[in-house]
Design a protein around this motif. Structure first.
Motif, PDB file in Angstrom:
ATOM      1  N   ALA A  17    -102.654 -57.799  37.499  1.00 42.35           N
ATOM      2  CA  ALA A  17    -101.442 -57.879  36.674  1.00 42.35           C
ATOM      3  C   ALA A  17    -100.203 -57.440  37.429  1.00 42.35           C
ATOM      4  CB  ALA A  17    -101.611 -57.041  35.419  1.00 42.35           C
ATOM      5  N   ASN A  18    -100.362 -56.864  38.616  1.00 42.99           N
ATOM      6  CA  ASN A  18     -99.168 -56.416  39.315  1.00 42.99           C
ATOM      7  C   ASN A  18     -98.323 -57.566  39.834  1.00 42.99           C
ATOM      8  OD1 ASN A  18    -100.780 -57.188  41.390  1.00 42.99           O
ATOM      9  ND2 ASN A  18    -100.926 -55.193  42.368  1.00 42.99           N
ATOM     10  N   TYR A  19     -98.810 -58.786  39.695  1.00 42.64           N
ATOM     11  CA  TYR A  19     -97.963 -59.929  40.010  1.00 42.64           C
ATOM     12  C   TYR A  19     -97.093 -60.300  38.820  1.00 42.64           C
ATOM     13  CZ  TYR A  19    -100.509 -60.786  44.335  1.00 42.64           C
ATOM     14  OH  TYR A  19    -101.044 -60.671  45.586  1.00 42.64           O
ATOM     15  N   GLY A  20     -97.295 -59.648  37.708  1.00 41.23           N
ATOM     16  CA  GLY A  20     -96.536 -59.985  36.513  1.00 41.23           C
ATOM     17  C   GLY A  20     -97.166 -61.144  35.771  1.00 41.23           C
ATOM     18  N   TYR A  21     -96.763 -61.292  34.557  1.00 41.59           N
ATOM     19  CA  TYR A  21     -97.295 -62.351  33.702  1.00 41.59           C
ATOM     20  C   TYR A  21     -96.294 -63.489  33.566  1.00 41.59           C
ATOM     21  CZ  TYR A  21    -100.667 -59.012  31.553  1.00 41.59           C
ATOM     22  OH  TYR A  21    -101.665 -58.108  31.291  1.00 41.59           O
ATOM     23  N   THR A  22     -96.836 -64.670  33.257  1.00 40.69           N
ATOM     24  CA  THR A  22     -96.020 -65.781  32.791  1.00 40.69           C
ATOM     25  C   THR A  22     -96.407 -66.032  31.344  1.00 40.69           C
ATOM     26  OG1 THR A  22     -95.890 -66.763  34.990  1.00 40.69           O
ATOM     27  CG2 THR A  22     -95.416 -68.187  33.112  1.00 40.69           C
ATOM     28  N   PHE A  23     -95.407 -66.081  30.497  1.00 41.42           N
ATOM     29  CA  PHE A  23     -95.659 -66.195  29.064  1.00 41.42           C
ATOM     30  C   PHE A  23     -95.420 -67.608  28.551  1.00 41.42           C
ATOM     31  CE2 PHE A  23     -96.452 -62.025  27.320  1.00 41.42           C
ATOM     32  CZ  PHE A  23     -96.037 -61.183  28.345  1.00 41.42           C
ATOM     33  N   GLY A  24     -96.150 -67.944  27.504  1.00 41.75           N
ATOM     34  CA  GLY A  24     -95.849 -69.135  26.736  1.00 41.75           C
ATOM     35  C   GLY A  24     -94.726 -68.852  25.748  1.00 41.75           C
ATOM     36  N   SER A  25     -94.334 -69.884  25.035  1.00 41.68           N
ATOM     37  CA  SER A  25     -93.205 -69.767  24.102  1.00 41.68           C
ATOM     38  C   SER A  25     -93.586 -69.105  22.784  1.00 41.68           C
ATOM     39  CB  SER A  25     -92.617 -71.140  23.817  1.00 41.68           C
ATOM     40  OG  SER A  25     -92.126 -71.714  24.999  1.00 41.68           O
ATOM     41  N   GLY A  26     -94.870 -68.960  22.550  1.00 42.78           N
ATOM     42  CA  GLY A  26     -95.311 -68.271  21.346  1.00 42.78           C
ATOM     43  C   GLY A  26     -95.651 -69.206  20.206  1.00 42.78           C
TER      44      GLY A  26
ATOM     45  N   GLN B 152     -89.383 -63.343  29.833  1.00 45.53           N
ATOM     46  CA  GLN B 152     -89.170 -63.623  31.254  1.00 45.53           C
ATOM     47  C   GLN B 152     -89.135 -62.309  32.008  1.00 45.53           C
ATOM     48  OE1 GLN B 152     -85.600 -66.067  31.865  1.00 45.53           O
ATOM     49  NE2 GLN B 152     -85.672 -66.544  29.683  1.00 45.53           N
ATOM     50  N   LEU B 153     -89.627 -62.341  33.228  1.00 51.81           N
ATOM     51  CA  LEU B 153     -89.608 -61.154  34.067  1.00 51.81           C
ATOM     52  C   LEU B 153     -88.191 -60.901  34.577  1.00 51.81           C
ATOM     53  CD1 LEU B 153     -91.326 -58.968  35.475  1.00 51.81           C
ATOM     54  CD2 LEU B 153     -91.549 -60.551  37.396  1.00 51.81           C
ATOM     55  N   LEU B 154     -87.729 -59.681  34.364  1.00 50.29           N
ATOM     56  CA  LEU B 154     -86.386 -59.279  34.793  1.00 50.29           C
ATOM     57  C   LEU B 154     -86.442 -58.609  36.169  1.00 50.29           C
ATOM     58  CD1 LEU B 154     -83.612 -59.444  33.404  1.00 50.29           C
ATOM     59  CD2 LEU B 154     -84.056 -57.197  32.424  1.00 50.29           C
ATOM     60  N   LEU B 155     -87.378 -57.696  36.313  1.00 52.08           N
ATOM     61  CA  LEU B 155     -87.587 -57.031  37.586  1.00 52.08           C
ATOM     62  C   LEU B 155     -88.908 -56.280  37.558  1.00 52.08           C
ATOM     63  CD1 LEU B 155     -86.888 -53.890  36.755  1.00 52.08           C
ATOM     64  CD2 LEU B 155     -84.547 -54.598  37.169  1.00 52.08           C
ATOM     65  N   LYS B 156     -89.338 -55.852  38.752  1.00 52.58           N
ATOM     66  CA  LYS B 156     -90.622 -55.153  38.838  1.00 52.58           C
ATOM     67  C   LYS B 156     -90.582 -54.152  39.985  1.00 52.58           C
ATOM     68  CE  LYS B 156     -92.468 -59.003  41.524  1.00 52.58           C
ATOM     69  NZ  LYS B 156     -93.398 -60.160  41.527  1.00 52.58           N
ATOM     70  N   TYR B 157     -91.383 -53.115  39.839  1.00 52.58           N
ATOM     71  CA  TYR B 157     -91.526 -52.110  40.877  1.00 52.58           C
ATOM     72  C   TYR B 157     -92.999 -51.970  41.220  1.00 52.58           C
ATOM     73  CZ  TYR B 157     -91.972 -47.689  43.229  1.00 52.58           C
ATOM     74  OH  TYR B 157     -92.317 -46.713  44.133  1.00 52.58           O
ATOM     75  N   PHE B 158     -93.290 -52.070  42.522  1.00 46.87           N
ATOM     76  CA  PHE B 158     -94.660 -51.817  42.983  1.00 46.87           C
ATOM     77  C   PHE B 158     -94.712 -50.560  43.833  1.00 46.87           C
ATOM     78  CE2 PHE B 158     -95.602 -55.436  40.959  1.00 46.87           C
ATOM     79  CZ  PHE B 158     -95.829 -56.619  41.642  1.00 46.87           C
ATOM     80  N   SER B 159     -93.818 -50.474  44.821  1.00 46.15           N
ATOM     81  CA  SER B 159     -93.802 -49.342  45.731  1.00 46.15           C
ATOM     82  C   SER B 159     -92.503 -49.412  46.513  1.00 46.15           C
ATOM     83  CB  SER B 159     -94.996 -49.380  46.682  1.00 46.15           C
ATOM     84  OG  SER B 159     -94.944 -50.530  47.500  1.00 46.15           O
ATOM     85  N   GLY B 160     -92.267 -48.376  47.352  1.00 47.15           N
ATOM     86  CA  GLY B 160     -91.088 -48.392  48.200  1.00 47.15           C
ATOM     87  C   GLY B 160     -89.853 -47.856  47.504  1.00 47.15           C
ATOM     88  N   ASP B 161     -88.731 -48.468  47.778  1.00 49.20           N
ATOM     89  CA  ASP B 161     -87.447 -48.019  47.237  1.00 49.20           C
ATOM     90  C   ASP B 161     -87.535 -47.946  45.715  1.00 49.20           C
ATOM     91  OD1 ASP B 161     -83.991 -49.058  47.848  1.00 49.20           O
ATOM     92  OD2 ASP B 161     -84.818 -47.558  46.484  1.00 49.20           O
ATOM     93  N   PRO B 162     -87.281 -46.755  45.152  1.00 48.67           N
ATOM     94  CA  PRO B 162     -87.417 -46.617  43.706  1.00 48.67           C
ATOM     95  C   PRO B 162     -86.318 -47.310  42.912  1.00 48.67           C
ATOM     96  CG  PRO B 162     -86.651 -44.567  44.671  1.00 48.67           C
ATOM     97  CD  PRO B 162     -86.979 -45.476  45.816  1.00 48.67           C
ATOM     98  N   LEU B 163     -85.269 -47.733  43.599  1.00 56.73           N
ATOM     99  CA  LEU B 163     -84.206 -48.484  42.920  1.00 56.73           C
ATOM    100  C   LEU B 163     -84.470 -49.972  43.133  1.00 56.73           C
ATOM    101  CD1 LEU B 163     -81.593 -48.314  41.292  1.00 56.73           C
ATOM    102  CD2 LEU B 163     -80.341 -48.329  43.460  1.00 56.73           C
ATOM    103  N   VAL B 164     -84.746 -50.642  42.037  1.00 56.69           N
ATOM    104  CA  VAL B 164     -85.151 -52.046  42.107  1.00 56.69           C
ATOM    105  C   VAL B 164     -84.054 -52.910  41.505  1.00 56.69           C
ATOM    106  CG1 VAL B 164     -86.872 -53.715  41.358  1.00 56.69           C
ATOM    107  CG2 VAL B 164     -87.554 -51.373  41.847  1.00 56.69           C
ATOM    108  N   LYS B 165     -83.730 -53.972  42.198  1.00 57.83           N
ATOM    109  CA  LYS B 165     -82.725 -54.901  41.671  1.00 57.83           C
ATOM    110  C   LYS B 165     -83.416 -56.162  41.166  1.00 57.83           C
ATOM    111  CE  LYS B 165     -78.955 -53.148  44.472  1.00 57.83           C
ATOM    112  NZ  LYS B 165     -78.419 -52.371  43.330  1.00 57.83           N
ATOM    113  N   GLY B 166     -82.931 -56.630  40.007  1.00 55.65           N
ATOM    114  CA  GLY B 166     -83.521 -57.824  39.433  1.00 55.65           C
ATOM    115  C   GLY B 166     -82.498 -58.923  39.264  1.00 55.65           C
TER     116      GLY B 166
END
Lengths: 113, 114
Positions: free
Chosen positions: A98-107, B45-59
Motif C-alpha cells: 500500500a505504500n505506493y498509494g491507492y487508485t480509487f474508483g468513482s464510488g 485523488q492522491l495529494l502527496l505522500k511520505y515514505f522516508s527522507g525529507d520530512p517536508l513533502v511537497k505535493g
C-alpha cells in the motif's frame, strides 16, 4: 493512468435483497479493496484482497462478503441488504504494498429502502 | 492497532488565507503517510505522500505536509488557498509491516469562500 471502474454510480435496493457491487481495474494491480464512506466517519475498510481467490477481512466485514475470481475484478456482496448499509462504497487498487498509494474508483452510492 | 485522527471536521476560509489541517496517527512502527483529496462529485485523488527522507513533502497544487515523528503528526499546509481547493481532505497511514492496508482519518471538509 490506472483506471478503477465501478459498475454503478447509483443503486437503490430493497431491504433483504442480495446486492452485488462490481469493481474492475485495468493495470494488473495485485491488491484490491472495498471501503465504505460515511459522513464524519471517513473511509472504513470492509474487505481487501492481495491475490486472486485471496481475501481478508477489514475493520467492518459484518454483513458483507467478497469474490475475486480474476485479478482485475473484485466484487462486494451484500447478502441481505439492510438500511444501515446505505452508504457510498469505494473500490481501490494498489500495486504491491500500500505504500505506493491507492487508485480509487468513482464510488457507488447505495441506498437501501 | 493503527488509527488516524483528523481533529478539524469542517474548516471555512476565505481565498488567500493560509491552511493547516491537522493529522495525528497512532502506530508503533515505521509508517508511510498520505493525504488524499476528494473534490465535489469526484473520486479520491492522491495529494502527496511520505515514505522516508525529507520530512517536508511537497505535493500537487501547492500543498505540502510535514512529518513530525515525535508528535506522530503529518499536517497538511497551503500558504494561500483558492476557491477551487474546496474539497474533503483525508489523511491516511500505512504501517510498513502491515503491508496492504491504508487506514484513513474521518476527513476534513474545507470550504473556501471567494
Amino acid at each position: 493512468d490506472v483506471k478503477v471502474t465501478q459498475s454503478s454510480r447509483y443503486l437503490v435496493k430493497r431491504t433483504g435483497e442480495k446486492v452485488f457491487l462490481e469493481c474492475v481495474q485495468d493495470m494488473d494491480h495485485e491488491n484490491m479493496f472495498w471501503y465504505r464512506q460515511d459522513p464524519g466517519l471517513g473511509l472504513r475498510l470492509i474487505y481487501f484482497s492481495y491475490d486472486v481467490k485471496m481475501k481478508e477481512k477489514g475493520d467492518i466485514p459484518e454483513g458483507y462478503s467478497v469474490s475475486r475470481e480474476k485479478k482485475e475484478r473484485f466484487s462486494l456482496i451484500l447478502e441481505s441488504a439492510s438500511t444501515n448499509q446505505t452508504s457510498m462504497y469505494l473500490c481501490a487498487s494498489s500495486l504491491h504494498r500500500a505504500n505506493y498509494g491507492y487508485t480509487f474508483g468513482s464510488g457507488t452510492r447505495l441506498t437501501v429502502v | 492497532a493503527q488509527s488516524v485522527s483528523q481533529h478539524n471536521h469542517h474548516v471555512i476560509l476565505s481565498e488567500a488565507a493560509s491552511l493547516e489541517l491537522g493529522c495525528n496517527y497512532s502506530y508503533g512502527g515505521t509508517v508511510n503517510l498520505f493525504w488524499y483529496v476528494q473534490y465535489p462529485g469526484q473520486h479520491l485523488q492522491l495529494l502527496l505522500k511520505y515514505f522516508s527522507g525529507d520530512p517536508l513533502v511537497k505535493g500537487i497544487k501547492g500543498f505540502e505536509a510535514e512529518f513530525i515523528k515525535s508528535k506522530f503528526s503529518f499536517n497538511l499546509r497551503k500558504p494561500s488557498v483558492q476557491w477551487s481547493d474546496t474539497a474533503e481532505y483525508f489523511c491516511a497511514v500505512n504501517g510498513v509491516d502491515s503491508s496492504y492496508k491504508l487506514i484513513f482519518g474521518s476527513g476534513t471538509r474545507l470550504l473556501v469562500r471567494p
